[in-house]
Each structure stands twice: as C-alpha cells, then as structure tokens.
Design a protein around this motif. Structure first.
Motif, mmCIF file in Angstrom:
data_model
loop_
_atom_site.group_PDB
_atom_site.id
_atom_site.type_symbol
_atom_site.label_atom_id
_atom_site.label_comp_id
_atom_site.label_asym_id
_atom_site.label_seq_id
_atom_site.Cartn_x
_atom_site.Cartn_y
_atom_site.Cartn_z
ATOM 1 N N LEU A 36 28.910 -87.403 -68.685
ATOM 2 C CA LEU A 36 29.942 -87.116 -67.756
ATOM 3 C C LEU A 36 29.566 -87.756 -66.624
ATOM 4 C CD1 LEU A 36 31.104 -83.581 -68.586
ATOM 5 C CD2 LEU A 36 32.545 -85.851 -69.359
ATOM 6 N N ALA A 37 27.732 -87.993 -66.473
ATOM 7 C CA ALA A 37 27.631 -87.798 -64.578
ATOM 8 C C ALA A 37 27.186 -88.770 -65.379
ATOM 9 C CB ALA A 37 25.725 -87.149 -64.882
ATOM 10 N N GLY A 38 26.930 -90.191 -66.160
ATOM 11 C CA GLY A 38 27.299 -91.215 -66.050
ATOM 12 C C GLY A 38 28.415 -92.124 -65.850
ATOM 13 N N ARG A 39 29.105 -91.833 -65.601
ATOM 14 C CA ARG A 39 30.835 -91.940 -65.836
ATOM 15 C C ARG A 39 32.088 -91.602 -64.652
ATOM 16 N NH1 ARG A 39 34.156 -92.166 -70.537
ATOM 17 N NH2 ARG A 39 32.442 -92.670 -72.690
ATOM 18 N N GLY A 40 30.322 -90.932 -63.312
ATOM 19 C CA GLY A 40 30.728 -90.700 -62.261
ATOM 20 C C GLY A 40 31.621 -89.427 -62.427
ATOM 21 N N ILE A 41 32.172 -88.920 -63.306
ATOM 22 C CA ILE A 41 32.903 -87.351 -63.249
ATOM 23 C C ILE A 41 31.785 -86.792 -62.690
ATOM 24 C CG2 ILE A 41 34.054 -86.157 -64.867
ATOM 25 C CD1 ILE A 41 34.868 -89.061 -66.973
ATOM 26 N N LEU A 42 30.547 -87.029 -62.819
ATOM 27 C CA LEU A 42 30.304 -85.291 -62.395
ATOM 28 C C LEU A 42 29.159 -85.701 -62.066
ATOM 29 C CD1 LEU A 42 30.128 -82.463 -65.667
ATOM 30 C CD2 LEU A 42 31.354 -82.343 -63.625
ATOM 31 N N PRO A 98 38.469 -98.472 -60.287
ATOM 32 C CA PRO A 98 38.652 -97.447 -61.682
ATOM 33 C C PRO A 98 38.288 -96.375 -61.370
ATOM 34 C CG PRO A 98 36.879 -99.242 -62.234
ATOM 35 C CD PRO A 98 37.557 -99.433 -61.333
ATOM 36 N N LEU A 99 40.058 -95.488 -61.860
ATOM 37 C CA LEU A 99 39.247 -94.128 -62.088
ATOM 38 C C LEU A 99 38.333 -93.714 -63.329
ATOM 39 C CD1 LEU A 99 42.296 -92.179 -61.450
ATOM 40 C CD2 LEU A 99 40.377 -92.737 -59.755
#
Length: 145
Positions: free
Chosen positions: A126-132, A74-75
């Motif tokens: 954001l890093a925890g969600r894989g966005i950064l 999932p994105l």
C-alpha cells in the motif's frame, strides 16, 4: 596696390566654387545620415523580429494551456483483496500511525510472526502505491491531502 582680388576679377567662379563646396559638404552629410538610417533600420528589424517571436511564444503557450489542461495524477488503486479494505478501515478508525503488529491486533488476527510479516508486506504494498506512507521504518500512516 597688391595683386588683383580674385572676387573682383571673376565673381561667378568664386560663387560657383562656394556652391560646389557646400554641395560636397551636404552630400557627405547625406551619405553619413543614410548610413546611420540603414544601421538603425537593420536594428529596428532585429528588434521587431524578437518581439514577434515573443508574441508567437506567448500565443502558443496560451493556446496550449487552454486546449490541454495539465494531466492529473492518477489516483492510487487499492488491491482487490478484502484484507486491504479492512486495513484501510482500521487506519481510518485509528486516525494515526500504526505498525504491523498493532494493525494485526486491531484486525483480531493472531499475533504470530508469519501473520505480522504478511500484514507488513501488505502495508509495504500500500505504501508503494502511495495509499499509505511509511514515515519511519515499520511505521505507516495515511497521507494527508
């Protein structure tokens, strides 16, 4: 003259004895060959069963591959708050790595300790969600596709 010759005295018995001996020899060979055939037939059955199991496995795997493609990851979802959209916009424009202080300055925020900590917390989220991606402590960047 020595003793009477057995062949001359009873030629029928001598031939029958030879036939019996030959028959016995052939019967032994038949039994031995049949035992070998039985062993080979059993081995053939085992090998055939193994081949059939492989064919069933292949057929099952192919049908599974056709019917259900591998689930896509999932994105990552960006939090709804507009600050996150603004952070991502700054990252798109910067095109490289940023620290919380640099990001706060790019967003025209006051460079107070509290503001920088809030920006850092958002970057970590954001890093925890894989966005950064946090490439080193405190340094964030967008992941490369």
């Amino acid at each position: 003259m020595t003793g009477p010759d057995v062949r001359q005295s009873d030629p029928g018995t001598w031939l029958l004895d030879r036939i019996d001996a030959r028959e016995h020899s052939l019967t032994c060979q038949i039994e031995q060959t049949q035992a070998e055939i039985d062993t080979l037939t059993a081995r053939l059955g085992e090998l055939s069963e193994q081949v059939e199991h492989l064919r069933i496995s292949r057929k099952t795997l192919l049908s599974l591959a056709e019917e259900d493609p591998a689930p896509a990851e999932p994105l990552p979802t960006v939090p709804d708050h507009p600050a996150y959209q603004q952070i991502l916009t700054v990252f798109d424009e910067a095109g490289g790595s940023l620290r919380a202080r640099d990001l706060a300055a790019a967003m025209d925020l006051p460079l107070t300790q509290n503001v920088i900590q809030n920006v850092r917390a958002k970057l970590k989220r954001l890093a925890g969600r894989g966005i950064l991606v946090e490439t080193e402590p405190g340094l964030f960047t967008q992941p490369r596709p």
